[in-house]
Design a protein around this motif. Structure first.
Motif, PDB file in Angstrom:
ATOM      1  N   ASN A 272       0.836  -1.215   0.000  1.00  0.00           N
ATOM      2  CA  ASN A 272       0.000   0.000   0.000  1.00  0.00           C
ATOM      3  C   ASN A 272       0.860   1.250   0.000  1.00  0.00           C
ATOM      4  O   ASN A 272       1.938   1.280   0.608  1.00  0.00           O
ATOM      5  CB  ASN A 272      -0.904   0.028   1.222  1.00  0.00           C
ATOM      6  CG  ASN A 272      -1.920  -1.096   1.283  1.00  0.00           C
ATOM      7  OD1 ASN A 272      -2.357  -1.482   2.351  1.00  0.00           O
ATOM      8  ND2 ASN A 272      -2.298  -1.656   0.141  1.00  0.00           N
ATOM      9  N   LYS A 273       0.366   2.290  -0.668  1.00  0.00           N
ATOM     10  CA  LYS A 273       1.084   3.563  -0.699  1.00  0.00           C
ATOM     11  C   LYS A 273       1.131   4.231   0.671  1.00  0.00           C
ATOM     12  O   LYS A 273       2.073   4.951   0.998  1.00  0.00           O
ATOM     13  CB  LYS A 273       0.446   4.503  -1.722  1.00  0.00           C
ATOM     14  CG  LYS A 273       0.676   4.083  -3.174  1.00  0.00           C
ATOM     15  CD  LYS A 273       0.150   5.121  -4.139  1.00  0.00           C
ATOM     16  CE  LYS A 273       0.390   4.691  -5.591  1.00  0.00           C
ATOM     17  NZ  LYS A 273       1.838   4.616  -5.906  1.00  0.00           N
ATOM     18  N   ASP A 274       0.097   4.010   1.464  1.00  0.00           N
ATOM     19  CA  ASP A 274       0.060   4.558   2.819  1.00  0.00           C
ATOM     20  C   ASP A 274       0.919   3.675   3.719  1.00  0.00           C
ATOM     21  O   ASP A 274       0.541   2.561   4.079  1.00  0.00           O
ATOM     22  CB  ASP A 274      -1.391   4.588   3.322  1.00  0.00           C
ATOM     23  CG  ASP A 274      -1.525   5.201   4.707  1.00  0.00           C
ATOM     24  OD1 ASP A 274      -0.488   5.437   5.378  1.00  0.00           O
ATOM     25  OD2 ASP A 274      -2.672   5.415   5.139  1.00  0.00           O
ATOM     26  N   TRP A 275       2.096   4.177   4.085  1.00  0.00           N
ATOM     27  CA  TRP A 275       3.047   3.374   4.834  1.00  0.00           C
ATOM     28  C   TRP A 275       2.556   3.001   6.235  1.00  0.00           C
ATOM     29  O   TRP A 275       3.105   2.105   6.872  1.00  0.00           O
ATOM     30  CB  TRP A 275       4.386   4.111   4.926  1.00  0.00           C
ATOM     31  CG  TRP A 275       5.056   4.288   3.596  1.00  0.00           C
ATOM     32  CD1 TRP A 275       4.678   3.742   2.408  1.00  0.00           C
ATOM     33  CD2 TRP A 275       6.223   5.065   3.314  1.00  0.00           C
ATOM     34  NE1 TRP A 275       5.527   4.124   1.404  1.00  0.00           N
ATOM     35  CE2 TRP A 275       6.486   4.935   1.915  1.00  0.00           C
ATOM     36  CE3 TRP A 275       7.077   5.851   4.089  1.00  0.00           C
ATOM     37  CZ2 TRP A 275       7.562   5.570   1.301  1.00  0.00           C
ATOM     38  CZ3 TRP A 275       8.153   6.492   3.469  1.00  0.00           C
ATOM     39  CH2 TRP A 275       8.397   6.345   2.099  1.00  0.00           C
ATOM     40  N   SER A 276       1.512   3.670   6.702  1.00  0.00           N
ATOM     41  CA  SER A 276       0.983   3.338   8.026  1.00  0.00           C
ATOM     42  C   SER A 276       0.366   1.948   8.059  1.00  0.00           C
ATOM     43  O   SER A 276       0.130   1.390   9.131  1.00  0.00           O
ATOM     44  CB  SER A 276      -0.055   4.376   8.472  1.00  0.00           C
ATOM     45  OG  SER A 276      -1.239   4.293   7.690  1.00  0.00           O
ATOM     46  N   HIS A 277       0.097   1.367   6.865  1.00  0.00           N
ATOM     47  CA  HIS A 277      -0.438   0.006   6.809  1.00  0.00           C
ATOM     48  C   HIS A 277       0.645  -1.035   7.090  1.00  0.00           C
ATOM     49  O   HIS A 277       0.339  -2.219   7.233  1.00  0.00           O
ATOM     50  CB  HIS A 277      -1.069  -0.274   5.445  1.00  0.00           C
ATOM     51  CG  HIS A 277      -2.359   0.447   5.221  1.00  0.00           C
ATOM     52  ND1 HIS A 277      -3.513   0.136   5.889  1.00  0.00           N
ATOM     53  CD2 HIS A 277      -2.673   1.478   4.395  1.00  0.00           C
ATOM     54  CE1 HIS A 277      -4.498   0.932   5.479  1.00  0.00           C
ATOM     55  NE2 HIS A 277      -4.000   1.776   4.587  1.00  0.00           N
TER      56      HIS A 277
END
Length: 331
Positions: A272-277
Motif C-alpha cells: 500500500n502507498k500509505d506506509w501506516s499500513h
C-alpha cells in the motif's frame, strides 16, 4: 466451501473438507482423495463436496473431527504450475526508488511474473528451512488463486471465470542471492525456495460477508495481516491497490500457452502507498528506510524467527487459516 490437504505420509496427502469456522473437518474419501482430482473434474465432484460441506457446517457429518492446521500440507501439495506476479506496483516503485532506479513504463501495462518451483510446496505450519542466514531470509505475504483450464488467448474477463479457489501464500525470498541471479538476465531460481500456502483454499462464494462481496473483479478486498516474531508489522489492504487483477495475471500467461487445471497464480507482495499500513515483506520496509534515511536498518530474518500471515473476514473470523512458520537451519 473450504478445502485442505492432510498429511498422510504420501506426496499428495488426503483431501479434507473444512467447516466455515475452521473448527471441524471431514475426509473427502468416497468423493475424491486428492485436490487435483477435483480440479480435473470440477463440475462433477465439487457439488458432492459442497453437499458434504453443508452437512459438516450443520453439525451432521458422522465422522467429523477437530481441524488442526499443523496437520496440513499446502492445499495443493504439488502443482502443475506456480506462476507468481508482482501485481502491486507500489512495491516495485519503492524497491526501485530505494536504489535510484526508474520504473519502466511497460511495468504499468504488462504484468511482471516469474515461474516458481511447484514440485515442493510447504505446509502452513512447516519450517522455513534455509542453509544460511547470510542468504537474506525474507517472508512475502501474498494472495494466490488456483485455476481450472484456461485456454491460450483468453481475455482477462474470460480468465476470471477460470478461478476455482483462493488462498494465501508466503513466497519466501532469499534477498542476498537475488542481485547476482538477476544480473545473469535469466530470472529468479536459487533465491526462491519452497513457497508455503494457507491451511485452506476457499471457493469464491466464501468471500461474501453479510451480503457484501469481498471478491470483486479479480481482487480480494480484505486486510492481509503479517506478524513477525509476534509483532504485527503489516495490515495491508489486498484489493484497492492491486494494479493487475488475477484475470489479467492469468491472461498474461495465456498469451502464448494454455493454463491447465491445478495451476497456482500469485499476486506478489501486497503493498500500500500509505506506509501506516505496514509491510508484507522486509525488503519493502528496508526500501522505505533507505528512502527516508539513506540506508536500511531492519535486518532480515534469523533462525528461530517466526512469521504469521492471515486474513480475517468482515465477520472477524479467519478466512483461510493462518500461515505460521519458523525459520530453521538446514540439518
Amino acid at each position: 466451501m473450504k478445502l485442505a490437504t492432510y498429511k498422510d505420509g504420501s506426496r499428495d496427502g488426503q483431501l479434507v473438507v473444512v467447516s466455515r469456522d475452521l473448527s471441524t473437518a471431514h475426509y473427502a474419501t468416497g468423493i475424491a482423495s486428492k485436490l487435483q482430482q477435483v480440479l480435473d473434474d470440477w463440475n462433477f465432484l465439487s457439488p458432492q463436496l459442497q453437499d458434504l460441506y453443508e452437512t459438516l457446517n450443520n453439525g451432521k457429518a458422522r465422522h467429523a473431527f477437530p481441524f488442526e492446521p499443523a496437520q496440513c500440507m499446502a492445499p495443493l501439495p504439488r502443482a502443475y504450475q506456480w506462476a507468481d506476479g508482482s501485481a502491486f506496483i507500489n512495491h516495485v516503485e519503492l524497491v526501485r526508488k530505494a536504489r535510484n532506479a526508474e520504473v519502466p513504463a511497460t511495468f504499468y501495462t504488462d504484468p511482471l511474473m516469474y515461474q516458481g518451483g511447484s514440485d515442493d510446496f510447504s505446509g502452513p505450519c512447516d519450517d522455513v528451512v534455509v542453509a544460511s542466514e547470510e542468504f537474506g531470509i525474507d517472508f512475502e505475504a501474498e494472495v494466490a488463486v488456483v485455476t481450472a483450464d484456461v485456454p491460450m488467448g483468453a481475455t482477462p474477463e474470460q480468465a476470471l471465470e477460470g478461478i476455482r479457489l483462493v488462498m494465501l501464500a508466503n513466497d519466501v525470498s532469499l534477498r542476498n542471492l537475488i542481485p547476482d541471479e538477476l544480473a545473469k538476465g535469466f530470472g529468479f531460481f536459487q533465491s526462491k525456495p519452497a513457497t508455503a500456502f494457507s491451511p485452506v483454499a476457499v471457493t469464491l462464494d466464501e468471500l461474501v460477508f453479510n451480503g457484501e462481496n469481498a471478491w470483486d473483479k479479480g481482487r480480494l478486498h480484505l486486510t492481509l495481516q503479517s506478524a513477525w516474531n509476534g509483532r504485527k508489522v503489516g495490515m495491508c489492504e489486498a484489493g484497492p491497490e492491486m494494479t493487475f487483477h488475477f484475470g489479467q495475471l492469468i491472461a498474461h500467461i495465456c498469451k502464448t500457452r494454455n493454463v491447465r487445471a491445478g495451476s497456482i497464480v500469485g499476486s506478489g507482495t501486497v503493498s500500500n502507498k500509505d506506509w501506516s499500513h505496514g509491510y508484507s515483506c522486509i525488503a519493502e520496509k528496508r526500501a522505505i528506510e533507505t528512502i527516508e534515511n539513506g540506508k536500511p536498518k531492519t535486518p532480515f530474518m534469523k533462525f528461530g524467527d517466526t512469521i504469521r500471515i492471515e486474513v480475517k473476514g468482515k465477520d472477524g473470523l479467519s478466512v483461510f487459516g493462518a500461515i505460521e512458520q519458523k525459520v530453521a537451519p538446514l540439518r
